[in-house]
Motif scaffolding. Structure first.
Motif, PDB file in Angstrom:
ATOM      1  N   PRO A  78       5.658   2.788  -4.483  1.00  0.00           N
ATOM      2  CA  PRO A  78       4.497   2.258  -4.947  1.00  0.00           C
ATOM      3  C   PRO A  78       4.619   0.794  -5.736  1.00  0.00           C
ATOM      4  CG  PRO A  78       4.719   4.431  -5.553  1.00  0.00           C
ATOM      5  CD  PRO A  78       6.052   3.971  -5.057  1.00  0.00           C
ATOM      6  N   LEU A  79       6.083   0.329  -6.319  1.00  0.00           N
ATOM      7  CA  LEU A  79       6.384  -0.686  -6.961  1.00  0.00           C
ATOM      8  C   LEU A  79       6.440  -1.899  -5.852  1.00  0.00           C
ATOM      9  CD1 LEU A  79       7.076  -2.047  -9.720  1.00  0.00           C
ATOM     10  CD2 LEU A  79       9.273  -1.479  -9.041  1.00  0.00           C
ATOM     11  N   MET A  80       7.174  -1.564  -4.954  1.00  0.00           N
ATOM     12  CA  MET A  80       7.367  -2.570  -4.133  1.00  0.00           C
ATOM     13  C   MET A  80       5.620  -2.955  -3.232  1.00  0.00           C
ATOM     14  SD  MET A  80      10.840  -1.658  -2.073  1.00  0.00           S
ATOM     15  CE  MET A  80      10.279  -2.948  -0.653  1.00  0.00           C
ATOM     16  N   VAL A  81       5.171  -2.021  -2.811  1.00  0.00           N
ATOM     17  CA  VAL A  81       4.041  -2.105  -2.354  1.00  0.00           C
ATOM     18  C   VAL A  81       2.783  -2.954  -3.121  1.00  0.00           C
ATOM     19  CG1 VAL A  81       1.656  -0.753  -1.611  1.00  0.00           C
ATOM     20  CG2 VAL A  81       3.742   0.079  -0.842  1.00  0.00           C
ATOM     21  N   THR A  82       3.010  -2.816  -4.573  1.00  0.00           N
ATOM     22  CA  THR A  82       2.056  -3.290  -5.688  1.00  0.00           C
ATOM     23  C   THR A  82       2.611  -4.832  -5.671  1.00  0.00           C
ATOM     24  OG1 THR A  82       1.834  -1.413  -6.744  1.00  0.00           O
ATOM     25  CG2 THR A  82       1.226  -3.500  -7.761  1.00  0.00           C
ATOM     26  N   LEU A 138       2.996  12.112  -7.634  1.00  0.00           N
ATOM     27  CA  LEU A 138       4.009  11.055  -7.171  1.00  0.00           C
ATOM     28  C   LEU A 138       3.969  10.782  -5.486  1.00  0.00           C
ATOM     29  CD1 LEU A 138       7.134  11.932  -9.279  1.00  0.00           C
ATOM     30  CD2 LEU A 138       5.351   9.975  -9.731  1.00  0.00           C
ATOM     31  N   GLY A 139       3.898  11.851  -4.850  1.00  0.00           N
ATOM     32  CA  GLY A 139       3.786  11.738  -3.379  1.00  0.00           C
ATOM     33  C   GLY A 139       2.605  11.029  -2.786  1.00  0.00           C
ATOM     34  N   SER A 140       1.404  11.220  -3.637  1.00  0.00           N
ATOM     35  CA  SER A 140       0.182  10.497  -3.450  1.00  0.00           C
ATOM     36  C   SER A 140       0.250   9.076  -3.629  1.00  0.00           C
ATOM     37  CB  SER A 140      -0.988  11.259  -3.948  1.00  0.00           C
ATOM     38  OG  SER A 140      -0.890  12.739  -3.523  1.00  0.00           O
TER      39      SER A 140
END
Length: 399
Positions: free
Chosen positions: A202-206, A14-16
């Motif tokens: 990750p969701l926002m980045v994607t 998760l951290g990666s």
């Protein structure tokens, strides 16, 4: 022991995920920029995601907990990343970037995070400050696009995704705090706040990256469409694109009780220019006529190349006097065109002008303008002739 190893592997996974995605999209945007180096805003997106990678690494992977130093570093990296991101959005929109407001917001929240560390050991305050800073910086970017961009619809999807990200930044830390309560630095990685961050980042980045890629794709399609619509030699619309745009404008303005004019002009003895001086000189003349049109015809007016040496201009809300004045101004500018190495060669054009109302069709006024153009040629060329239903009232202005 086995359960501990599973928990540790999940924690590392998760951290990666967040740093991996930001780094991946950074490289992806850099690759796109390498293919299209003229789009400097694409390089800006690559740099912004690269800096955000450092911010995510600082807060979620490299540090064992959210310390004051970690939050300060995260604020610094996220501010620099948002400066680049908003600069890139503004560059794409053709507006001035909101750089100073984003920097001032970052400085304010960095000071707030230091203050919070002295007031309380609970890291929920530092977390809320970090998330709120990103939310405010996203909001600044949205406001700049909404307030300054000429065509906001091009940026609407970007703004919608950024709005969703800002709302999540403002609400998620507070919502989880109301459910989970206080969090110590030692228990942060076992808290819902950490799990939420590992999912939301990750969701926002994607979402932001995908939206940006779609925007760049739209830019490319628009560029290809413009290339298909433009006459490559003169730089103005080709006949098909010109007439499609005229039809679109008339569908919106048909109910307006205002005059509009069609100006049709033809370069005099252009075939002899090609025959005597060569097609290279003829091409140069067409290019320079296109330069004159692009400088003179501004929205909402239209211009296009409708034949080999024939051009058409549509003037919205222009009466007969305005159209004749405009045509004479074009005639004067065209007469000043010089062919490279052939200063003795003079270029002239004959003009036909017709004025009507919006209930009159374009085809009708074009036909009348064409008749006026032929009249100008019969009378010796290099002049402006305005069409009239009564031939006795035909207005002709000599060179």
């Amino acid at each position: 022991m086995s359960k501990c190893r599973v928990d540790m592997s999940i924690e590392i996974l998760l951290g990666s995920l967040g740093p991996f995605l930001t780094a991946y999209f950074s490289l992806f945007f850099f690759h796109i920029w390498m293919k299209q180096p003229e789009n400097i805003h694409t390089l800006g997106f690559a740099i912004s995601f690269a800096i955000c990678t450092l911010g995510v690494l600082t807060t979620e992977l490299l540090l064992s907990s959210i310390t004051t130093t970690g939050v300060l570093l995260a604020c610094l990296f996220q501010t620099l990343g948002m400066v680049c991101f908003n600069w890139s959005l503004s560059k794409r929109a053709g507006i001035s970037p909101p750089t100073l407001p984003v920097i001032w917001v970052g400085a304010f929240f960095m000071l707030a995070s230091v203050t919070a560390s002295f007031i309380s050991d609970d890291i929920i305050y530092r977390l809320a400050i970090l998330r709120a800073m990103v939310g405010v910086q996203l909001t600044i970017g949205i406001y700049a696009l909404w307030k300054r961009s000429v065509d906001f619809n091009r940026h609407k999807l970007h703004c919608q995704v950024m709005s969703l990200g800002a709302i999540l930044c403002f609400t998620v830390p507070i919502g989880i705090y109301s459910f989970e309560g206080l969090i110590s630095e030692e228990t942060y990685r076992q808290s819902l706040q950490w799990i939420a961050a590992m999912i939301l980042v990750p969701l926002m980045v994607t979402c932001l990256s995908t939206t940006t890629l779609l925007a760049l794709g739209d830019d490319l399609l628009l560029k290809l469409k413009d290339a298909m619509q433009m006459d490559y030699l003169s730089g103005v619309r080709n006949r098909l694109a010109f007439e499609e745009e005229v039809a679109r404008i008339f569908s919106h303005r048909r109910s307006h009780a205002t005059p509009w004019s069609v100006i049709l002009f033809d370069l005099d003895h252009f075939k002899s220019v090609n025959d005597r001086l060569g097609h290279q000189c003829g091409d140069e003349v067409i290019k320079k006529v296109g330069d004159v049109l692009r400088d003179s015809v501004v929205e909402p007016h239209l211009c296009g190349r409708v034949g080999g040496e024939e051009f058409c201009v549509v003037l919205c809300n222009a009466n007969e006097q305005s159209a004749r004045l405009f045509a004479n101004n074009l005639k004067s500018q065209i007469s000043q065109i010089e062919i490279s190495g052939k200063p003795e060669e003079k270029i002239s054009a004959s003009f036909g002008v017709c004025t009507g109302q919006y209930e009159d069709s374009y085809n009708l006024l074009y036909r009348y303008a064409d008749q006026a153009l032929y009249k100008a040629k019969e009378l010796g060329r290099d002049r402006v002739c305005h069409h009239s239903e009564n031939p006795a009232d035909q207005r002709v202005e000599n060179a």
